[in-house]
Design an enzyme around this catalytic site. Structure first.
Site, short mmCIF file in Angstrom:
data_model
loop_
_atom_site.label_atom_id
_atom_site.label_comp_id
_atom_site.label_asym_id
_atom_site.label_seq_id
_atom_site.Cartn_x
_atom_site.Cartn_y
_atom_site.Cartn_z
N LYS A 1 0.85 -1.20 0.00
CA LYS A 1 0.00 0.00 0.00
C LYS A 1 0.88 1.25 0.00
O LYS A 1 0.62 2.21 -0.74
CB LYS A 1 -0.91 0.00 1.25
CG LYS A 1 -2.05 -1.01 1.14
CD LYS A 1 -2.74 -1.27 2.48
CE LYS A 1 -3.76 -2.41 2.32
NZ LYS A 1 -4.35 -2.84 3.57
N GLN B 1 -4.56 -1.87 10.00
CA GLN B 1 -4.45 -3.14 9.28
C GLN B 1 -5.02 -4.28 10.14
O GLN B 1 -4.63 -4.46 11.30
CB GLN B 1 -2.97 -3.40 8.93
CG GLN B 1 -2.74 -4.64 8.09
CD GLN B 1 -3.34 -4.54 6.68
OE1 GLN B 1 -3.22 -3.52 6.01
NE2 GLN B 1 -3.99 -5.61 6.24
N ASP C 1 -11.10 2.76 4.79
CA ASP C 1 -11.45 1.35 4.59
C ASP C 1 -12.97 1.18 4.44
O ASP C 1 -13.43 0.13 3.98
CB ASP C 1 -10.98 0.52 5.80
CG ASP C 1 -9.77 -0.34 5.48
OD1 ASP C 1 -9.53 -0.59 4.28
OD2 ASP C 1 -9.09 -0.78 6.42
#
Ligand code: NDP
Length: 306
Positions: free
Chosen positions: A56, A100, A123
């Site tokens: 990412k 994460q 997200d």
């Protein structure tokens, strides 16, 4: 149709989307004298998570998004993690916050997702964003289903009225995918571990999305001739010690690619299918968050997709 024409090239679509986003991140830098900023929090040292975060950050750099990584020890307390997020929530120079997953067992993922400011929730997992998606008024859409929809809309001339079947009902993939396909006028069926006779459903699918996490669970018996198959699964096969064949480190999806390729009209490979699109959509959400943070209009590069 040749085999190569049957493969949905996720890397190519990701490059296309990133190419559309890059002028917007450059425009942000020009107008606000800083790059859009994504902060990723990684707790512990899960090897797969480390790779995802590294990828990412690499992609962010390429398209003028600033990325910051906060590495925290696996024995951090839930309250300490919440403190970190609260600081980022207030920081005007942080546009997107990503924690994460998975988190260590002693930390509630639900609680952590709830703490992230909905306007920095790139997200798209916060209940507020989740609710907005299901109400048909999305703000931040979870990246993996968004990437799947992007590819589907480019691959299928008219998605309206198609029978879409999803295997898996997680909050990260299955449920938001169902909402997106419903909003795209598909007839949607979701199956899961308690469903009986999954095959009966999948055999009717014009579009089949598989997000289970079981290596190569879906073979040709599940597929309708001419279906479009999106394989979300990422499974790393361990080495087999009972024979001399070692396949340690090989990535496979939830679909038996070679077998299904013969029946399906189109299929995403693993790797090189959904994975790159997930990252590209994260970049999309980050740039969108940056413009929202500055109370500025975001030119939605996904217009027409949603
Ligand atoms: P979860 O474990 O959260 O969900 C799995 C889902 O599959 C559940 O709904 C479960 O049902 C269902 N399931 C389990 N076994 C069966 C079965 N035998 N038959 C039918 N359904 C079953 O996984 P995620 O949704 O987070 O991820 C799924 C896969 O996608 C994983 O391989 C993951 O690594 C991958 N992934 C890939 C991403 C990418 O960028 N390419 C991003 C996110 C995930 P139930 O609800 O009843 O338990």
């Amino acid at each position: 149709m040749t085999i190569i024409n049957k493969i949905i090239d996720g890397k190519m679509y990701a490059q296309k989307l990133l190419g559309e986003i890059h002028p917007l991140s450059k425009g942000f830098l020009h107008n606000f004298n800083r790059k859009p900023c994504l902060t990723v929090i990684l707790v512990g040292d899960n090897p797969a998570s480390k790779i995802y975060v590294k990828n990412k950050i690499l992609v962010a750099k390429k398209i003028d998004i600033e990325s910051k990584e906060i590495l925290l020890s696996s024995d951090i307390t839930e309250d300490e993690l919440i403190d970190h997020i609260s600081i980022l929530n207030k920081d005007q120079n942080v546009d997107g916050i990503l924690v994460q997953l998975p988190l260590p067992k002693h930390i509630s993922e639900k609680k952590i997702i709830n703490i992230i400011s909905p306007s920095k929730d790139v997200d798209g997992f916060h209940p507020k964003n989740f609710g907005k998606l299901f109400m048909g008024d999305p703000k931040f859409i979870p990246c993996t289903p968004l990437g799947c929809l992007y590819m589907l809309k480019h691959e299928i001339e008219d998605i309206k009225g198609k029978n879409a079947v999803i295997i898996g009902r997680s909050n990260i993939v299955g449920k938001p995918m169902a909402s997106l396909l419903l909003s795209s006028d598909c007839s949607v069926t979701i199956t899961h571990s308690k469903s009986t006779n999954i095959e009966e459903h999948t055999k009717k699918a014009d579009i089949l999305i598989v997000a289970v996490g079981i290596p190569e669970m879906i073979d040709e018996k599940f597929i309708k001739q001419g279906a479009i198959v999106i394989d979300v699964g990422i499974n790393r096969l361990e080495s087999k010690n009972n024979d001399n064949f070692s396949n340690k480190g090989v990535l496979v999806g939830d679909v038996k690619f070679e077998k299904v390729l013969k029946i399906a009209k189109k299929i995403t490979p693993v790797p090189g299918g959904v994975g790159p699109m997930t990252i590209a959509c994260l970049m999309h959400n980050t740039v969108k968050a940056a413009y929202i943070n500055k109370k500025n209009d975001f030119i939605n590069v996904l217009e027409g997709i949603l």
